[in-house]
Design a protein around this motif. Structure first.
Motif, short mmCIF file in Angstrom:
data_model
loop_
_atom_site.label_atom_id
_atom_site.label_comp_id
_atom_site.label_asym_id
_atom_site.label_seq_id
_atom_site.Cartn_x
_atom_site.Cartn_y
_atom_site.Cartn_z
N GLU A 107 0.83 -1.19 0.00
CA GLU A 107 0.00 0.00 0.00
C GLU A 107 0.87 1.25 0.00
O GLU A 107 1.89 1.32 0.69
CB GLU A 107 -0.87 -0.03 1.25
N GLU A 108 0.49 2.24 -0.77
CA GLU A 108 1.27 3.48 -0.85
C GLU A 108 1.07 4.26 0.44
O GLU A 108 -0.02 4.68 0.77
CB GLU A 108 0.84 4.32 -2.04
N VAL A 109 2.14 4.43 1.17
CA VAL A 109 2.09 5.10 2.46
C VAL A 109 2.51 6.56 2.32
O VAL A 109 1.92 7.44 2.92
CB VAL A 109 3.01 4.39 3.48
N VAL A 110 3.52 6.80 1.50
CA VAL A 110 4.08 8.14 1.37
C VAL A 110 4.06 8.56 -0.09
O VAL A 110 4.36 7.77 -0.98
CB VAL A 110 5.54 8.16 1.88
N SER A 111 3.68 9.81 -0.33
CA SER A 111 3.74 10.37 -1.66
C SER A 111 4.14 11.84 -1.54
O SER A 111 4.33 12.34 -0.44
CB SER A 111 2.39 10.23 -2.37
N PHE A 112 4.27 12.49 -2.67
CA PHE A 112 4.65 13.90 -2.69
C PHE A 112 3.58 14.70 -3.40
O PHE A 112 3.03 14.24 -4.41
CB PHE A 112 6.00 14.09 -3.40
N ASP A 113 3.28 15.90 -2.90
CA ASP A 113 2.31 16.76 -3.56
C ASP A 113 2.98 17.61 -4.63
O ASP A 113 4.17 17.44 -4.90
CB ASP A 113 1.55 17.62 -2.54
#
Length: 61
Positions: free
Chosen positions: A11-17
């Motif tokens: 599962e994607e936990v961290v992303s960037f805006d």
């Protein structure tokens, strides 16, 4: 059952805006400590990649 566990682990936990800020998925079932660690690792990885890109880009000029 195992496939569901594997998907939950990826599962994607961290992303960037758009502005480059770290965004943490708070709906994730991970512990808070592990989510914080993933956010720190993502931030450091992004900084390392930016540095490598800048060094490579300016070497070719």
């Amino acid at each position: 059952m195992e496939a569901a566990l594997k998907n939950a682990a990826h599962e994607e936990v961290v992303s960037f805006d758009q502005e480059g800020n770290v965004v943490v998925n708070k709906d994730c079932q991970m512990s808070k400590k592990l989510m914080a660690r993933r956010a720190i690792e993502a931030h450091l990885e992004r900084k390392r990649l930016e540095k490598n890109f800048d060094e490579h880009y300016f070497e070719d000029m």
